[in-house]
Scaffold this motif. Structure first.
Motif: not given
Length: 351
Positions: A11, A14-15, A28-29, A53-54, A57, A60, A71, A241, A244
């Protein structure tokens, strides 16, 4: 020289955001993305409080993110291919087959109007040709389903095949979900808090089962939980985490014995330990979780951090390698990284 091992899952940056009527939720991100890699046979834990955000993610990675989630950046390479560029049909061929997922609530994940046997057999028959084989007959599929129920330790499996989800206990339903996730022999299994709704005894049995199956099949596992005790029990590496972002990652020994990020230390302080005095009070993490609609430009943990500096609020820290060599327990810091200005200010040393 030995050839470098190719990661099964990689990965990169990743956002993920949710576009709601009140604004963009950077789940996330946000502003930089998250990155990690996973090798064949490795068990990686993703830990953090609710809302970190676990699960987003993981959804995704599996291609299960629905609107308003999207994403917006980065890549997810599985077996060398960026699966974020796959079409819906291409993802359906590998999801449940090459990569599989165990969901948090088995009662909501199993179809209430089909028997356990029918649901297990359907997964196998749907993916038979995707595995390079031929059509699997109904009889063959039921035989495989029976074999999987035996593998996950369900009592009287012949009877369970003809039962419906509501006729099974919570522990049995979770075992059925594990059987469903493993029936096509995936290379990657993502387990999203699979033991949260179970009592302690059943939870221990499920963890032992997953460890035994992982050793037997050699598959890679991503284990998502908020329970650090579970992480210590089953994982090789850990990603912590918050807001995010991955704030710290390393081996289980790195995270439990030489943590460097204040959030990781806060999680460990708030967890009861058997090797400490019973009279010792647990120390909670002060403050409230980050507002994902309006995150600060700096470290997401800055508003709750007792060591917060001016730069923490203004600028997001880069992830750097922790330079504490070998500690007294003999654990190496290789691969131990953290995103914290305290670590950066000390040249990568343990603050």
């Amino acid at each position: 020289m030995a050839e470098a091992k190719k990661a099964l899952l990689e990965v990169k940056d990743l956002q993920v955001s949710f576009f709601t009527p009140v604004g963009e939720v950077k789940a996330v991100g946000g502003g930089g993305g998250i990155s990690y890699s996973l090798n064949d046979g490795e068990v990686m834990g993703i830990v953090g409080e609710s809302g970190s955000g676990k699960s987003v993610e993981a959804y995704s990675v599996m291609g299960l993110l629905d609107p308003p989630g999207r994403v917006i950046g980065g890549t997810v390479e599985f077996e060398g291919a960026n699966i974020l560029a796959y079409s819906r049909k291409e993802m359906e061929r590998i999801r449940g087959n090459r990569m599989s997922m165990i969901f948090q609530n088995p009662m909501e994940s199993l179809n209430p109007v089909y028997t356990i046997g029918n649901q297990l057999a359907a997964v196998l028959r749907d993916h038979a040709k995707d595995n390079g084989g031929v059509d699997v007959s109904v009889t063959q599929a039921r035989e495989k389903a029976l074999e999987m129920l035996k593998l996950v330790g369900i009592t009287n499996p012949e009877r369970r095949l003809n039962q419906y989800p509501h006729e099974l206990s919570g522990g049995m339903r979770q075992r059925v979900m594990i059987a469903m996730g493993l029936i096509c022999e995936p290379r990657l299994l993502i387990a999203d808090e699979p033991t949260t709704a179970l009592d302690v005894t059943i939870q221990a049995q499920i963890l032992e089962l997953m460890k035994a199956i992982q050793r037997k099949t050699g598959m890679a596992i991503i284990f998502i939980t908020h329970n650090l005790a579970v992480i210590a029990e089953i994982c090789d590496t850990v990603a912590v985490m918050y807001g995010g972002h991955i704030v710290e990652q390393g081996t289980v020994e790195d995270i439990f014995y030489t943590p460097v990020h204040p959030y990781t230390k806060g999680l460990l302080r708030s967890m009861p330990r058997l090797d400490e005095e019973k009279t010792k009070r647990l120390i909670p993490i002060e403050g409230s979780p980050i507002n994902m609609l309006d995150p600060n430009p700096g470290c997401p943990f800055a508003p709750r951090c007792e060591f917060c500096m001016k730069i923490c609020v203004k600028q997001h820290p880069q992830k750097i390698t922790v330079n504490h060599g070998q500690d007294a327990k003999g654990f190496s810091a290789a691969g131990h990284r953290a995103a914290c200005w305290l670590v950066s200010k000390k040249g990568g040393n343990n603050p």
